[in-house]
Design an enzyme around this catalytic site. Structure first.
Site, PDB file in Angstrom:
ATOM      1  N   LEU A 167      -7.355  -3.910   1.409  1.00 34.31           N
ATOM      2  CA  LEU A 167      -7.285  -4.434   0.041  1.00 34.31           C
ATOM      3  C   LEU A 167      -8.571  -4.192  -0.743  1.00 34.31           C
ATOM      4  O   LEU A 167      -9.666  -4.174  -0.197  1.00 34.31           O
ATOM      5  CB  LEU A 167      -6.992  -5.939   0.078  1.00 34.31           C
ATOM      6  CG  LEU A 167      -5.689  -6.324   0.801  1.00 34.31           C
ATOM      7  CD1 LEU A 167      -5.484  -7.841   0.725  1.00 34.31           C
ATOM      8  CD2 LEU A 167      -4.482  -5.595   0.229  1.00 34.31           C
ATOM      9  N   HIS A 168      -8.398  -3.996  -2.050  1.00 36.94           N
ATOM     10  CA  HIS A 168      -9.522  -3.805  -2.979  1.00 36.94           C
ATOM     11  C   HIS A 168      -9.191  -4.559  -4.266  1.00 36.94           C
ATOM     12  O   HIS A 168      -8.139  -5.234  -4.340  1.00 36.94           O
ATOM     13  CB  HIS A 168      -9.769  -2.314  -3.226  1.00 36.94           C
ATOM     14  CG  HIS A 168      -8.522  -1.544  -3.593  1.00 36.94           C
ATOM     15  ND1 HIS A 168      -7.798  -1.800  -4.742  1.00 36.94           N
ATOM     16  CD2 HIS A 168      -7.862  -0.553  -2.943  1.00 36.94           C
ATOM     17  CE1 HIS A 168      -6.764  -0.985  -4.796  1.00 36.94           C
ATOM     18  NE2 HIS A 168      -6.768  -0.224  -3.720  1.00 36.94           N
TER      19      HIS A 168
ATOM     20  N   GLY B  12      -8.021  -3.666  -6.963  1.00 36.74           N
ATOM     21  CA  GLY B  12      -6.716  -3.320  -7.559  1.00 36.74           C
ATOM     22  C   GLY B  12      -5.628  -4.241  -7.020  1.00 36.74           C
ATOM     23  O   GLY B  12      -4.841  -4.822  -7.778  1.00 36.74           O
ATOM     24  N   HIS B  13      -5.597  -4.393  -5.699  1.00 40.69           N
ATOM     25  CA  HIS B  13      -4.619  -5.309  -5.104  1.00 40.69           C
ATOM     26  C   HIS B  13      -4.865  -6.740  -5.584  1.00 40.69           C
ATOM     27  O   HIS B  13      -3.921  -7.483  -5.870  1.00 40.69           O
ATOM     28  CB  HIS B  13      -4.736  -5.308  -3.574  1.00 40.69           C
ATOM     29  CG  HIS B  13      -4.474  -3.990  -2.924  1.00 40.69           C
ATOM     30  ND1 HIS B  13      -5.469  -3.232  -2.357  1.00 40.69           N
ATOM     31  CD2 HIS B  13      -3.326  -3.298  -2.732  1.00 40.69           C
ATOM     32  CE1 HIS B  13      -4.949  -2.130  -1.835  1.00 40.69           C
ATOM     33  NE2 HIS B  13      -3.653  -2.136  -2.055  1.00 40.69           N
TER      34      HIS B  13
ATOM     35  N   ASP C 268       0.642   3.366  -9.075  1.00 48.54           N
ATOM     36  CA  ASP C 268       1.731   4.125  -8.436  1.00 48.54           C
ATOM     37  C   ASP C 268       2.929   4.064  -9.387  1.00 48.54           C
ATOM     38  O   ASP C 268       3.894   3.347  -9.144  1.00 48.54           O
ATOM     39  CB  ASP C 268       2.049   3.508  -7.072  1.00 48.54           C
ATOM     40  CG  ASP C 268       0.842   3.552  -6.155  1.00 48.54           C
ATOM     41  OD1 ASP C 268       0.585   4.600  -5.562  1.00 48.54           O
ATOM     42  OD2 ASP C 268       0.108   2.532  -6.075  1.00 48.54           O
TER      43      ASP C 268
HETATM   44  P1  AMP Z   1      -0.715  -0.068  -1.466  1.00 54.89           P
HETATM   45  O1  AMP Z   1      -1.429  -0.998  -0.535  1.00 54.89           O
HETATM   46  O2  AMP Z   1      -1.454   1.193  -1.761  1.00 54.89           O
HETATM   47  O3  AMP Z   1       0.718   0.154  -1.055  1.00 54.89           O
HETATM   48  O4  AMP Z   1      -0.641  -0.824  -2.852  1.00 54.89           O
HETATM   49  C1  AMP Z   1      -0.049  -2.097  -2.962  1.00 54.89           C
HETATM   50  C2  AMP Z   1       0.162  -2.418  -4.408  1.00 54.89           C
HETATM   51  O5  AMP Z   1      -1.112  -2.405  -5.086  1.00 54.89           O
HETATM   52  C3  AMP Z   1       1.036  -1.360  -5.132  1.00 54.89           C
HETATM   53  O6  AMP Z   1       1.899  -2.028  -6.044  1.00 54.89           O
HETATM   54  C4  AMP Z   1       0.019  -0.516  -5.845  1.00 54.89           C
HETATM   55  O7  AMP Z   1       0.519   0.122  -7.000  1.00 54.89           O
HETATM   56  C5  AMP Z   1      -1.030  -1.560  -6.214  1.00 54.89           C
HETATM   57  N1  AMP Z   1      -2.322  -0.927  -6.490  1.00 54.89           N
HETATM   58  C6  AMP Z   1      -3.028  -0.106  -5.675  1.00 54.89           C
HETATM   59  N2  AMP Z   1      -4.146   0.333  -6.294  1.00 54.89           N
HETATM   60  C7  AMP Z   1      -4.143  -0.235  -7.526  1.00 54.89           C
HETATM   61  C8  AMP Z   1      -5.024  -0.175  -8.656  1.00 54.89           C
HETATM   62  N3  AMP Z   1      -6.131   0.567  -8.643  1.00 54.89           N
HETATM   63  N4  AMP Z   1      -4.710  -0.901  -9.758  1.00 54.89           N
HETATM   64  C9  AMP Z   1      -3.577  -1.649  -9.787  1.00 54.89           C
HETATM   65  N5  AMP Z   1      -2.711  -1.739  -8.766  1.00 54.89           N
HETATM   66  C10 AMP Z   1      -2.983  -1.051  -7.652  1.00 54.89           C
END
Ligand code: AMP
Length: 282
Positions: free
Chosen positions: A33-34, A36-37, A150
């Site tokens: 997680l970062h 964004g999450h 995404d």
């Molecule tokens: P992931 O762990 O990559 O599957 O992402 C989980 C959720 O976090 C998905 O809905 C992604 O679109 C969202 N997400 C990932 N990176 C970002 C970001 N930089 N800004 C906003 N949402 C993000």
């Protein structure tokens, strides 16, 4: 924060939260997680009374040549961040729970899944739609939040929820970026220092093209110019730079409706994606 790894315990915990009344918001993730999450978790907290997150690195959305086995896994740090972010429940199942022996049902969202990442990563969106459908069924949230980062994934999920009449509201959250403009991504840790600097070309090229097209510039000319900028920065291959209808993701040759400019390209071993809105002036 409750940490739950099996289905009977999840059903009990969800029933418990629902009995407390109020809305339940759900944020599915693959962990690492970062910020964004965490923006999704914060927005979920503003929209609902209880926030549920999931961490599951879904094998079926990775092709054989992709990074499933090396995808970053940092569960202890993730749990700490979710707890601090006000998450009530973490759903962290294993592969056997999500894909029990004999699993043979998939969700295939045609049309919106076909181009862009769907073309570059065959089978990816079937993996995404199948796992999101299953997670929504398990968690039964009122709202589920996904990142615009995404963008095609968000469009695929909106289509699936509409088509299958799932009783959940889907909310998109704007892309969170680092100070250098690069969209936050769990995969950014793969970038070397030099690649990280070169990667700034991606948001910059998309921003310049979006602005020029909004001001009446030709879509083909400006997507080609953006492709050139990426190539000169060291991206190779460039899977696509395209302007598409913001809902159906059909390719557009003129800006007749709200659109999105989207790109995917590889720098070294790392594949980056990004997108921005392109809004026609009225
Ligand atoms: P992931 O762990 O990559 O599957 O992402 C989980 C959720 O976090 C998905 O809905 C992604 O679109 C969202 N997400 C990932 N990176 C970002 C970001 N930089 N800004 C906003 N949402 C993000």
């Amino acid at each position: 924060m409750q940490i739950i790894r099996d289905l009977p315990a999840l059903r009990k915990a969800v029933a418990g939260l629902k009995k407390e009344c109020g809305k339940l918001a759900f944020v599915p993730t693959m962990g690492a997680l970062h910020a964004g999450h965490m923006a999704l978790i914060a927005e979920a907290g503003r929209k609902a009374d209880h926030v549920v997150a999931s961490i599951f690195v879904n094998p079926t959305q990775f092709a054989l040549n992709e990074d499933f086995s090396t995808y970053p896994r940092r569960e202890a740090e993730d749990m700490h961040m979710l707890e601090k972010g006000g998450c009530a429940l973490l759903w962290a199942p294993d592969v056997e729970t999500m894909y029990p022996p004999g699993h043979s049902t998939t969700i295939n969202v045609t049309g919106v899944s076909d181009g862009l990442d769907g073309a570059a990563r065959p089978g990816h969106f079937t993996g995404v739609a199948t796992i999101v459908y299953t997670l929504l069924n398990q968690v039964q949230p009122d709202i589920a939040l996904f990142g615009e980062k995404d963008f095609q994934q968000l469009a695929v999920i909106r289509r699936m929820v509409r088509d299958m009449d799932l009783p959940v509201e889907i909310d998109g959250v704007p892309t969170q970026r680092d100070a250098d403009g690069i969209a936050l991504s769990s995969r950014n840790i793969y970038l070397s220092k030099e690649q990280r600097i070169a990667a700034r070309a991606l948001p910059r090229a998309l921003g310049e093209a979006a602005k020029a097209i909004q001001e009446g510039g030709d879509i083909r000319e400006h997507t080609e110019r953006a492709t050139d900028t990426l190539r000169r920065a060291g991206f190779d291959p460039i899977d696509y730079v395209a302007v598409c209808d913001a809902e159906t993701l059909e390719s557009l040759t003129s800006l007749t409706r709200p659109a999105r400019i989207l790109a995917a390209a590889r720098i070294g071993q790392t594949r980056l994606i990004d997108n921005l809105p392109v809004i026609p002036s009225v």
